[in-house]
Design a protein around this motif. Structure first.
Motif: not given
Length: 190
Positions: A5-7, A15, A68, A72, A75, A143
């Motif tokens: 996942i990347k945000r 990442e 964050d 991530c 999620q 999440q």
């Protein structure tokens, strides 16, 4: 094989690659060394492969980066557990660390909830605001779509309190993620 996942926001760039059934291949890189250490503890004691590369506006505050990463990681965790099929579902672990004793209990159920009892008696530990640790666990649980309870039985050392919470969570998740051929809900589906 790891999921990824990347945000990217104006405040952070995160990442994460995660394999819940890995071999403790761990590579954590954030500008917060104590946070790195806690993520390493989580991955190590859960037997995960975890890679985290995260930067953020820590010159302003530690909040955005820690939040964050938790978002991530949560999620990604949710995406993976939902693909796993039948799991044990429930897990708990009572973890001692010197003078500290913490209970972590989880339900991998799709119903996000968190009760976090971490009674800190100082504002910072390891250069991170202690208020961020309950926020990390809460954000991760919401999440992840899991129910998480962290209950401190007793403690006198803030470092031990934080580290014991991460280790206890890791051990509880390890139990809950075990494959199970039986249904884990009378509903038939979570």
């Amino acid at each position: 094989m790891s999921d990824f996942i990347k945000r990217e926001t104006k405040e952070t760039n995160v990442e994460i690659a995660l394999d819940l059934y890995g071999n403790q291949d761990i590579d954590i890189n954030t500008p917060l060394p104590f946070f790195n250490h806690m993520l390493e503890q989580l991955a190590f004691h859960a037997n995960w492969d975890l890679t985290v590369n995260a930067t953020g506006d820590v010159d302003i505050d530690d909040h955005h980066l820690i939040e964050d990463v938790a978002i991530c990681l949560g999620q990604l965790f949710a995406n993976i557990w939902r693909e796993q099929g039948k799991l044990e579902r429930y897990g708990n672990f009572l973890l001692p660390m010197d003078e500290t004793l913490i209970l972590a209990a989880v339900d991998i159920c799709g119903r996000p909830y968190a009760v976090i009892d971490l009674p800190f008696d100082r504002e910072f530990t390891g250069g991170v605001a202690t208020e961020m640790w309950p926020h990390f666990f809460y954000s991760f649980a919401i999440q992840s779509q899991i129910t998480l309870h962290l209950k401190t039985e007793y403690c006198t050392n803030n470092h031990h309190l934080i580290e014991a919470a991460f280790k206890a969570l890791a051990k509880a998740l390890k139990v809950a993620l075990k494959p199970n051929s039986n249904d884990n809900s009378t509903k038939g589906r979570l």
